[in-house]
Design a protein around this motif. Structure first.
Motif, mmCIF file in Angstrom:
data_model
loop_
_atom_site.group_PDB
_atom_site.id
_atom_site.type_symbol
_atom_site.label_atom_id
_atom_site.label_comp_id
_atom_site.label_asym_id
_atom_site.label_seq_id
_atom_site.Cartn_x
_atom_site.Cartn_y
_atom_site.Cartn_z
ATOM 1 N N ASN A 47 0.837 -1.208 0.000
ATOM 2 C CA ASN A 47 0.000 0.000 0.000
ATOM 3 C C ASN A 47 0.865 1.249 0.000
ATOM 4 N N TRP A 48 0.339 2.290 -0.549
ATOM 5 C CA TRP A 48 0.968 3.611 -0.487
ATOM 6 C C TRP A 48 -0.141 4.634 -0.684
ATOM 7 N N ALA A 49 -0.043 5.755 0.034
ATOM 8 C CA ALA A 49 -1.021 6.829 -0.179
ATOM 9 C C ALA A 49 -0.294 8.157 -0.180
ATOM 10 N N PRO A 50 -0.771 9.140 -0.924
ATOM 11 C CA PRO A 50 -0.118 10.450 -0.934
ATOM 12 C C PRO A 50 -0.143 11.069 0.461
ATOM 13 N N ALA A 51 0.847 11.917 0.743
ATOM 14 C CA ALA A 51 0.979 12.511 2.078
ATOM 15 C C ALA A 51 -0.206 13.438 2.389
ATOM 16 N N LYS A 52 -0.757 14.072 1.355
ATOM 17 C CA LYS A 52 -1.888 14.976 1.617
ATOM 18 C C LYS A 52 -3.073 14.600 0.712
ATOM 19 N N GLN A 53 -4.241 15.113 1.061
ATOM 20 C CA GLN A 53 -5.430 14.842 0.248
ATOM 21 C C GLN A 53 -5.160 15.271 -1.204
ATOM 22 N N THR A 54 -5.445 14.390 -2.137
ATOM 23 C CA THR A 54 -5.092 14.635 -3.545
ATOM 24 C C THR A 54 -6.315 14.410 -4.433
ATOM 25 N N PHE A 55 -6.456 15.284 -5.420
ATOM 26 C CA PHE A 55 -7.608 15.207 -6.334
ATOM 27 C C PHE A 55 -7.125 14.973 -7.769
ATOM 28 N N ALA A 56 -7.809 14.072 -8.439
ATOM 29 C CA ALA A 56 -7.437 13.765 -9.828
ATOM 30 C C ALA A 56 -8.647 13.904 -10.733
ATOM 31 N N VAL A 57 -8.373 14.207 -11.993
ATOM 32 C CA VAL A 57 -9.430 14.246 -12.997
ATOM 33 C C VAL A 57 -8.930 13.502 -14.237
ATOM 34 N N ASN A 58 -9.822 12.750 -14.863
ATOM 35 C CA ASN A 58 -9.442 11.984 -16.056
ATOM 36 C C ASN A 58 -10.174 12.562 -17.257
ATOM 37 N N LYS A 100 -7.442 3.266 -5.575
ATOM 38 C CA LYS A 100 -6.664 2.363 -4.710
ATOM 39 C C LYS A 100 -5.608 3.119 -3.916
ATOM 40 N N LEU A 101 -5.139 4.229 -4.474
ATOM 41 C CA LEU A 101 -4.139 5.048 -3.777
ATOM 42 C C LEU A 101 -4.798 6.074 -2.847
ATOM 43 N N GLY A 102 -6.117 6.033 -2.750
ATOM 44 C CA GLY A 102 -6.827 6.958 -1.850
ATOM 45 C C GLY A 102 -6.980 8.361 -2.429
#
Ligand code: NCD
Length: 294
Positions: free
Chosen positions: A30-41, A60-62
């Protein structure tokens, strides 16, 4: 690594590092970014596998995935891609995955937007995450790339998959050959050198990588019917029986059954087609981790 536009952006060491990370995700790490992260596709061309697997990787990466439909966006009102990205950036989006019909669409964005960008396929240009998932699939089977013979069969001139894979495989020590209708290789002196007939290719290749005929990118339709293409250039059941022992079949999808590959071979023992799709999630998780973690 800030963005991923092309396999040319990656050194051999970086490719191997990303594959290593992808393998650890495949094992359940598992791994997750250090801060809340937003993505758009942002997908301006049709997609089933790539779009869904990016979204799966992000989740899966949160990472929070912000829904975006290009067909109902302000792009239709004339907004440029750059302005759309600047808008999303202002709203707080950190990462954009973009598939676009224009070759090298990303060149005009360099230095203009701060958000991280991953190329999900540009016209007839590049498809770097497809290449990484293909490399991961090959590595799982053979444990190496040196001295492997890979033949890419089909619509080479229109294929961003072929282009991305040729560069990466060659850099990693594999030998790449091409097969398919010879007229698709005319004027392409570099690739024409390694042109082989499909009946020859199946005898020596460790990997047969089939491509869909990209009808949407052809100015004129081929003269051949689907059956004629299959008989002359496709992986038929009869050719499958003559493939090199231990060799595998790959295809980035979408598959046109009975054209580039016999229907019965899609799920066969040698086929890695669905494994490739599974690996797509791990490869994309790894790319996103490397981009966000830098
Ligand atoms: C490919 C693409 O869109 O470049 N598919 C994919 O991403 N898995 C190939 C194709 O469309 O034939």
């Amino acid at each position: 690594m800030n963005n991923l536009f092309s396999m040319k952006d990656l050194s051999t060491e970086e490719i191997l590092e990303i594959l290593h990370t992808a393998e650890s995700f495949a094992k359940g790490e598992n791994w997750a970014p250090a801060k809340q992260t937003f993505a758009v596709n942002l997908f301006f061309e049709p997609s089933t596998r790539t779009k869904t697997s990016f979204e799966m990787a992000e989740r899966k990466l949160g990472i929070e995935v912000i829904p975006f439909e290009t067909g109902t966006s302000s792009i239709l009102k004339g907004e440029t891609l750059e302005d759309t990205l600047k808008t999303l950036e202002s709203i707080g989006v950190d990462l954009a995955v973009i598939r676009h019909e224009q070759d090298a669409f990303y060149e005009s964005l360099a230095g203009r937007v701060q958000m991280k960008i991953v190329n999900g396929g540009d016209g007839c240009g590049q498809h770097p995450t497809q290449s990484l998932l293909d490399l991961l699939t090959i590595k799982q089977d053979f444990g190496k790339f040196e001295d492997l013979k890979v033949t890419i069969v089909g619509d080479l001139s229109h294929s961003r998959v072929a282009r991305s894979n040729t560069e990466a495989l060659t850099a990693l020590g594999a030998e790449v050959f091409y097969s398919g209708p010879p007229e698709w290789f005319e004027g392409d002196a570099e690739n024409a050198q390694n042109y082989v007939d499909i009946d020859e290719a199946i005898r020596f290749s460790d990997v047969i990588m089939l491509l869909r005929i990209q009808h949407e990118r052809h100015d004129s339709m081929m003269d051949l019917t689907a059956e004629q293409y299959h008989e002359r250039y496709g992986l038929t059941q009869e050719r499958d029986e003559r493939m090199k022992p231990g060799s595998i079949i790959m295809h980035p999808g979408p598959v046109n059954r009975g054209v580039e590959i016999a229907d019965s071979l899609v799920e066969s023992r040698k086929s890695r087609i669905f494994r490739q799709m599974e690996n797509g999630v791990y490869a994309r998780m790894a790319v996103i981790k490397h981009i966000l973690d830098k």
